[in-house]
Design a protein around this motif. Structure first.
Motif, PDB file in Angstrom:
ATOM      1  N   GLU A 116       1.736   2.956  -3.583  1.00  0.00           N
ATOM      2  CA  GLU A 116       1.758   2.197  -2.342  1.00  0.00           C
ATOM      3  C   GLU A 116       0.741   1.052  -2.334  1.00  0.00           C
ATOM      4  O   GLU A 116       0.741   0.229  -1.425  1.00  0.00           O
ATOM      5  N   ASP A 117      -0.127   0.993  -3.300  1.00  0.00           N
ATOM      6  CA  ASP A 117      -1.130  -0.070  -3.347  1.00  0.00           C
ATOM      7  C   ASP A 117      -0.489  -1.372  -3.836  1.00  0.00           C
ATOM      8  O   ASP A 117       0.384  -1.367  -4.699  1.00  0.00           O
ATOM      9  N   ARG A 118      -0.921  -2.489  -3.259  1.00  0.00           N
ATOM     10  CA  ARG A 118      -0.327  -3.787  -3.592  1.00  0.00           C
ATOM     11  C   ARG A 118      -1.245  -4.587  -4.491  1.00  0.00           C
ATOM     12  O   ARG A 118      -2.468  -4.554  -4.352  1.00  0.00           O
ATOM     13  N   GLN A 176      -2.826   2.495 -10.641  1.00  0.00           N
ATOM     14  CA  GLN A 176      -2.832   2.322  -9.206  1.00  0.00           C
ATOM     15  C   GLN A 176      -1.855   3.282  -8.545  1.00  0.00           C
ATOM     16  O   GLN A 176      -0.883   3.706  -9.162  1.00  0.00           O
ATOM     17  N   TYR A 180      -5.889  -4.327  -7.226  1.00  0.00           N
ATOM     18  CA  TYR A 180      -5.042  -3.772  -6.172  1.00  0.00           C
ATOM     19  C   TYR A 180      -5.870  -3.530  -4.916  1.00  0.00           C
ATOM     20  O   TYR A 180      -7.098  -3.381  -4.974  1.00  0.00           O
ATOM     21  N   GLN A 181      -5.160  -3.482  -3.779  1.00  0.00           N
ATOM     22  CA  GLN A 181      -5.790  -3.124  -2.505  1.00  0.00           C
ATOM     23  C   GLN A 181      -5.073  -1.906  -1.952  1.00  0.00           C
ATOM     24  O   GLN A 181      -3.837  -1.874  -1.862  1.00  0.00           O
ATOM     25  N   ASP A 182      -5.863  -0.881  -1.595  1.00  0.00           N
ATOM     26  CA  ASP A 182      -5.252   0.346  -1.081  1.00  0.00           C
ATOM     27  C   ASP A 182      -5.126   0.287   0.438  1.00  0.00           C
ATOM     28  O   ASP A 182      -5.499  -0.696   1.086  1.00  0.00           O
TER      29      ASP A 182
END
Length: 292
Positions: free
Chosen positions: A33-35, A30, A142-144
């Motif tokens: 910065e992706d959470r 990932q 993950y979500q970008d």
């Protein structure tokens, strides 16, 4: 507003605790910065399916489907997942939505503090008890920055099999620092998954019993056939649920549960394929007695 809405659509899963053995570990793919927003659990023998769907960066992207007032996150491979991600609303704001896909029982606890957001997920995955260890891959989601959700190939675990009951428990967590509306905030995600073994479901029988312990009515269901709601007879005092299963040698095993008014819902299981069991909740409608 970040706290404007919490949409709990229908929740999964993951440091390794006693009972689980680490099979492999790969570097997450990932962006920094992706959470982390969830976990996709796949069977260990499904690796070829994984590689056939991943892109050049080793990611598998999910489809985000609008459903009613919420959203679903669906991956193109077989597995079970939990996801707590941000989704857009019509007014341009977003909301934090949590939900599951596949055979998972779970609960979500979301805590807000001064510049912090913490998401804790407790989940249970039910599997068919069989000879040998059961291998799974715990793949982080993950979500970008564009709102897209993807999974990367993660840590594999092996849990002991061949019996009913808790097989192992495993945890996965991540913390990131983000800037939103000019404010720097810390967001953390933690998910704990318990793998629970079940013998092969065969059938379920519900007996409606009178105050004198006589059978008023009986209903039998094959795996997956139990109704969402069971209306009860006017004189029903309690319900006996017999769950018939088959052990590793094919011998019958019967699990019994007794339900009285205000005693909760009945639970049945069926084999959804791939050695994973799915849970069905049947509401016992005690109110139906007064309308009969």
């Amino acid at each position: 507003m970040r706290q404007k809405a919490l949409a709990l659509l229908c929740a999964l899963m993951l440091a390794v605790l006693p009972g689980c053995s680490l099979a492999k570990e790969e570097d997450p793919l990932q962006a920094s910065e992706d959470r982390m927003v969830g976990v996709l659990v796949t069977r260990g023998e499904k690796e070829n399916e994984w590689y056939s769907h991943q892109d050049a960066n080793g990611r598998i992207y999910a489809d985000i489907l609008a459903e009613g007032s919420g959203h679903r996150v669906v991956f193109p491979i077989e597995g079970a997942s939990v996801c707590c991600a941000r989704f857009p609303m019509e007014d341009g704001d977003d909301y934090l939505g949590c939900g599951t896909e596949g055979a998972v029982e779970s609960s979500v606890d979301i805590r807000y503090g001064d510049g912090t957001e913490e998401i804790f997920v407790e989940a249970t995955l039910y599997v068919i008890a069989r000879e040998g260890d059961v291998a799974f891959a715990m793949n982080p989601m993950y979500q970008d920055g564009q709102g897209r959700i993807y999974a990367v190939n993660g840590t594999g675990i092996e849990s002991p099999a061949g019996r009913e009951g808790e097989l192992c428990s495993t945890r996965q967590e991540d913390t990131v620092t983000v800037t939103r509306d000019g404010r720097t905030e810390q967001e953390s995600f933690s998910v704990n998954l318990t793998v629970y073994g079940l013998f092969q479901p065969v059938k379920d029988v519900f007996y409606q019993m009178g105050a004198g312990h006589q059978v008023l009515a009986a209903a039998e269901y094959l795996p997956g056939g139990a109704p969402e709601e069971l209306a009860l007879e006017p004189d029903c005092a309690y319900v006996v649920h017999e769950s018939y299963r088959s052990d590793l040698e094919g011998r019958p095993v019967v699990r019994r549960a007794l339900y009285e008014p205000e005693g909760g819902d009945a639970v049945t299981f069926f084999d959804r394929g791939g050695g994973i069991c799915e849970r069905i909740t049947t509401r016992l409608n005690w109110d139906a007695r007064s309308r009969s």
